[in-house]
Design a protein around this motif. Structure first.
Motif, PDB file in Angstrom:
ATOM      1  N   ALA A   1       0.827  -1.212   0.000  1.00 19.02           N
ATOM      2  CA  ALA A   1       0.000   0.000   0.000  1.00 19.02           C
ATOM      3  C   ALA A   1       0.859   1.259   0.000  1.00 19.02           C
ATOM      4  CB  ALA A   1      -0.910  -0.005   1.233  1.00 19.02           C
ATOM      5  N   ASN A   2       0.301   2.338  -0.560  1.00 18.43           N
ATOM      6  CA  ASN A   2       0.961   3.639  -0.471  1.00 18.43           C
ATOM      7  C   ASN A   2       1.066   4.042   0.993  1.00 18.43           C
ATOM      8  OD1 ASN A   2       1.240   3.808  -3.215  1.00 18.43           O
ATOM      9  ND2 ASN A   2      -0.391   5.312  -3.503  1.00 18.43           N
ATOM     10  N   LEU A   3       1.981   4.959   1.251  1.00 12.51           N
ATOM     11  CA  LEU A   3       2.297   5.359   2.622  1.00 12.51           C
ATOM     12  C   LEU A   3       1.741   6.730   2.966  1.00 12.51           C
ATOM     13  CD1 LEU A   3       6.015   4.291   2.390  1.00 12.51           C
ATOM     14  CD2 LEU A   3       4.312   3.213   3.863  1.00 12.51           C
ATOM     15  N   PRO A   4       1.392   6.934   4.225  1.00 17.28           N
ATOM     16  CA  PRO A   4       1.028   8.291   4.641  1.00 17.28           C
ATOM     17  C   PRO A   4       2.295   9.151   4.671  1.00 17.28           C
ATOM     18  CG  PRO A   4       1.096   6.839   6.544  1.00 17.28           C
ATOM     19  CD  PRO A   4       1.312   5.975   5.334  1.00 17.28           C
ATOM     20  N   ASP A   5       2.137  10.434   4.399  1.00 14.30           N
ATOM     21  CA  ASP A   5       3.271  11.348   4.483  1.00 14.30           C
ATOM     22  C   ASP A   5       3.782  11.390   5.917  1.00 14.30           C
ATOM     23  OD1 ASP A   5       3.077  12.095   1.765  1.00 14.30           O
ATOM     24  OD2 ASP A   5       1.516  13.561   2.247  1.00 14.30           O
ATOM     25  N   GLU A   6       5.093  11.456   6.057  1.00 14.67           N
ATOM     26  CA  GLU A   6       5.733  11.570   7.370  1.00 14.67           C
ATOM     27  C   GLU A   6       6.724  12.736   7.302  1.00 14.67           C
ATOM     28  OE1 GLU A   6       6.241   7.358   9.360  1.00 14.67           O
ATOM     29  OE2 GLU A   6       6.750   7.173   7.222  1.00 14.67           O
ATOM     30  N   PHE A   7       6.191  13.927   7.133  1.00 11.36           N
ATOM     31  CA  PHE A   7       7.026  15.106   6.991  1.00 11.36           C
ATOM     32  C   PHE A   7       7.748  15.412   8.302  1.00 11.36           C
ATOM     33  CE2 PHE A   7       3.576  16.503   3.829  1.00 11.36           C
ATOM     34  CZ  PHE A   7       4.165  15.769   2.810  1.00 11.36           C
ATOM     35  N   SER A   8       8.929  16.010   8.171  1.00 10.93           N
ATOM     36  CA  SER A   8       9.732  16.348   9.349  1.00 10.93           C
ATOM     37  C   SER A   8      10.448  17.669   9.094  1.00 10.93           C
ATOM     38  CB  SER A   8      10.758  15.240   9.616  1.00 10.93           C
ATOM     39  OG  SER A   8      11.753  15.232   8.597  1.00 10.93           O
ATOM     40  N   THR A   9      11.242  18.068  10.065  1.00  5.71           N
ATOM     41  CA  THR A   9      12.032  19.288   9.919  1.00  5.71           C
ATOM     42  C   THR A   9      13.443  18.993   9.409  1.00  5.71           C
ATOM     43  OG1 THR A   9      12.716  19.157  12.237  1.00  5.71           O
ATOM     44  CG2 THR A   9      10.757  20.492  11.746  1.00  5.71           C
ATOM     45  N   VAL A  10      13.737  17.732   9.085  1.00  7.70           N
ATOM     46  CA  VAL A  10      15.061  17.381   8.554  1.00  7.70           C
ATOM     47  C   VAL A  10      15.193  18.002   7.166  1.00  7.70           C
ATOM     48  CG1 VAL A  10      16.587  15.499   7.852  1.00  7.70           C
ATOM     49  CG2 VAL A  10      15.110  15.216   9.850  1.00  7.70           C
ATOM     50  N   PRO A  11      16.233  18.836   6.954  1.00  3.67           N
ATOM     51  CA  PRO A  11      16.374  19.503   5.657  1.00  3.67           C
ATOM     52  C   PRO A  11      16.933  18.582   4.577  1.00  3.67           C
ATOM     53  CG  PRO A  11      18.152  20.165   7.115  1.00  3.67           C
ATOM     54  CD  PRO A  11      17.243  19.271   7.925  1.00  3.67           C
ATOM     55  N   PHE A  12      16.550  18.869   3.342  1.00  6.75           N
ATOM     56  CA  PHE A  12      17.079  18.120   2.201  1.00  6.75           C
ATOM     57  C   PHE A  12      18.442  18.700   1.823  1.00  6.75           C
ATOM     58  CE2 PHE A  12      12.839  16.451   1.945  1.00  6.75           C
ATOM     59  CZ  PHE A  12      13.050  15.165   1.486  1.00  6.75           C
ATOM     60  N   GLU A  13      19.472  18.091   2.401  1.00  3.07           N
ATOM     61  CA  GLU A  13      20.856  18.484   2.140  1.00  3.07           C
ATOM     62  C   GLU A  13      21.524  17.391   1.317  1.00  3.07           C
ATOM     63  OE1 GLU A  13      22.167  18.740   6.198  1.00  3.07           O
ATOM     64  OE2 GLU A  13      21.494  20.816   6.382  1.00  3.07           O
ATOM     65  N   ARG A  14      22.751  17.631   0.911  1.00  2.00           N
ATOM     66  CA  ARG A  14      23.520  16.640   0.171  1.00  2.00           C
ATOM     67  C   ARG A  14      23.554  15.321   0.945  1.00  2.00           C
ATOM     68  NH1 ARG A  14      27.440  15.446  -3.526  1.00  2.00           N
ATOM     69  NH2 ARG A  14      29.297  14.359  -2.780  1.00  2.00           N
ATOM     70  N   GLY A  15      23.219  14.215   0.274  1.00  2.31           N
ATOM     71  CA  GLY A  15      23.251  12.897   0.897  1.00  2.31           C
ATOM     72  C   GLY A  15      21.973  12.477   1.587  1.00  2.31           C
TER      73      GLY A  15
ATOM     74  N   HIS B   1      13.754  23.864  -1.207  1.00  2.00           N
ATOM     75  CA  HIS B   1      12.361  23.908  -1.657  1.00  2.00           C
ATOM     76  C   HIS B   1      11.625  22.584  -1.430  1.00  2.00           C
ATOM     77  CE1 HIS B   1      14.477  22.257  -5.177  1.00  2.00           C
ATOM     78  NE2 HIS B   1      13.322  21.733  -5.534  1.00  2.00           N
ATOM     79  N   LEU B   2      12.380  21.513  -1.128  1.00  2.00           N
ATOM     80  CA  LEU B   2      11.753  20.219  -0.820  1.00  2.00           C
ATOM     81  C   LEU B   2      11.437  20.055   0.671  1.00  2.00           C
ATOM     82  CD1 LEU B   2      13.898  17.739  -2.968  1.00  2.00           C
ATOM     83  CD2 LEU B   2      11.799  18.932  -3.607  1.00  2.00           C
ATOM     84  N   ASP B   3      12.065  20.872   1.506  1.00  2.47           N
ATOM     85  CA  ASP B   3      11.922  20.738   2.958  1.00  2.47           C
ATOM     86  C   ASP B   3      10.457  20.771   3.380  1.00  2.47           C
ATOM     87  OD1 ASP B   3      14.664  20.762   2.937  1.00  2.47           O
ATOM     88  OD2 ASP B   3      14.889  22.678   3.982  1.00  2.47           O
ATOM     89  N   GLY B   4      10.063  19.766   4.170  1.00  3.81           N
ATOM     90  CA  GLY B   4       8.707  19.708   4.697  1.00  3.81           C
ATOM     91  C   GLY B   4       7.661  19.243   3.698  1.00  3.81           C
ATOM     92  N   GLY B   5       8.074  18.931   2.470  1.00  7.72           N
ATOM     93  CA  GLY B   5       7.119  18.505   1.461  1.00  7.72           C
ATOM     94  C   GLY B   5       7.291  17.069   1.009  1.00  7.72           C
ATOM     95  N   TYR B   6       8.365  16.425   1.474  1.00  3.98           N
ATOM     96  CA  TYR B   6       8.647  15.021   1.154  1.00  3.98           C
ATOM     97  C   TYR B   6       9.133  14.342   2.421  1.00  3.98           C
ATOM     98  CZ  TYR B   6       8.324  16.256  -3.766  1.00  3.98           C
ATOM     99  OH  TYR B   6       7.871  16.695  -4.982  1.00  3.98           O
ATOM    100  N   THR B   7       8.902  13.045   2.519  1.00  2.69           N
ATOM    101  CA  THR B   7       9.318  12.272   3.685  1.00  2.69           C
ATOM    102  C   THR B   7      10.804  11.961   3.599  1.00  2.69           C
ATOM    103  OG1 THR B   7       7.126  11.263   3.880  1.00  2.69           O
ATOM    104  CG2 THR B   7       8.966  10.106   4.935  1.00  2.69           C
ATOM    105  N   VAL B   8      11.556  12.377   4.609  1.00  2.00           N
ATOM    106  CA  VAL B   8      12.986  12.040   4.718  1.00  2.00           C
ATOM    107  C   VAL B   8      13.085  10.672   5.373  1.00  2.00           C
ATOM    108  CG1 VAL B   8      15.176  12.614   5.846  1.00  2.00           C
ATOM    109  CG2 VAL B   8      13.761  14.432   4.861  1.00  2.00           C
ATOM    110  N   ILE B   9      13.858   9.761   4.748  1.00  2.30           N
ATOM    111  CA  ILE B   9      13.999   8.411   5.312  1.00  2.30           C
ATOM    112  C   ILE B   9      15.413   8.061   5.739  1.00  2.30           C
ATOM    113  CG2 ILE B   9      12.003   7.463   4.129  1.00  2.30           C
ATOM    114  CD1 ILE B   9      14.101   6.127   2.179  1.00  2.30           C
ATOM    115  N   GLY B  10      16.408   8.859   5.346  1.00  2.00           N
ATOM    116  CA  GLY B  10      17.769   8.502   5.727  1.00  2.00           C
ATOM    117  C   GLY B  10      18.810   9.449   5.183  1.00  2.00           C
TER     118      GLY B  10
END
Length: 193
Positions: free
Chosen positions: A109-123, A149-158
């Motif tokens: 199944a598709n996943l619920p969004d799990e937005f966080s404050t982790v920024p989209f940085e290199r890596g 511009h991706l911060d808070g709009g996509y789920t960070v997983i690692g």
């Protein structure tokens, strides 16, 4: 004599624990997703997954990797200076028709969004989605550079903890075709440790 045997065993135990500590220092607290990449880029990428930040997404990625679902999946969309996307286990298998790569997911199944404050940085690694809420499934992307511009709009997983040089070497796609890659590099095997 017994104390010499005990000392030798104790010494071996220290050697083994030292080796484990060295491996842990290279990885992260885990679980760690290990991608052996093949093609133009060749090598190993280790991603320290963040179950405290995105527990459902991490569980899904781990389950898919343990099933072997990511083995042979291409990096179908790679944009210079931005990110490399992979993980389409439905349409993205090397050796098959990958013309729809990026449009599929998995049998899960598709996943619920799990937005966080982790920024989209290199890596940083994030879950791809279809542009609508709660639509991520199996696809993920690895950042080449910061993208606030991706911060808070996509789920960070690692985060990549080993192998950013491999990420940097992944074959890039055409800018005119939104990163679509001809003869793409791929995940030979994906494991979890």
């Amino acid at each position: 004599m017994l104390h010499k045997v005990f000392a030798a065993v104790l010494g071996l135990g220290l050697a083994f624990s030292g080796a484990a500590s060295a491996q842990d220092a290279v990885d992260g607290p885990g679980p760690n997703l290990v991608l052996d990449v093949a093609g133009q880029a060749s090598g190993r990428i280790v991603i320290d997954l963040l179950p405290d930040i995105a527990p459902r997404a991490v569980d899904q990625i781990v389950a898919l990797a343990r099933e072997g679902a990511y083995d042979g999946v291409v990096f179908h969309r790679v944009i210079e200076g931005f990110m490399a996307q992979t993980g389409d286990v439905q349409f993205g298998k090397k050796g098959g028709d990958i013309s729809l790569a990026g449009m599929g997911g998995s049998t899960r199944a598709n996943l619920p969004d799990e937005f966080s404050t982790v920024p989209f940085e290199r890596g940083v690694v994030g879950m791809a989605n279809s542009g609508s809420p709660n639509s991520s499934n199996s696809q993920f992307f690895i950042m080449f550079a910061p993208a606030p511009h991706l911060d808070g709009g996509y789920t960070v997983i690692g985060r990549v903890v080993v192998g950013m040089e491999v990420v940097d070497a992944i074959r890039k796609g055409s800018a005119r075709q939104n990163g679509l890659v001809e003869n793409p590099d791929y995940i030979a095997t994906a494991t979890v440790r």
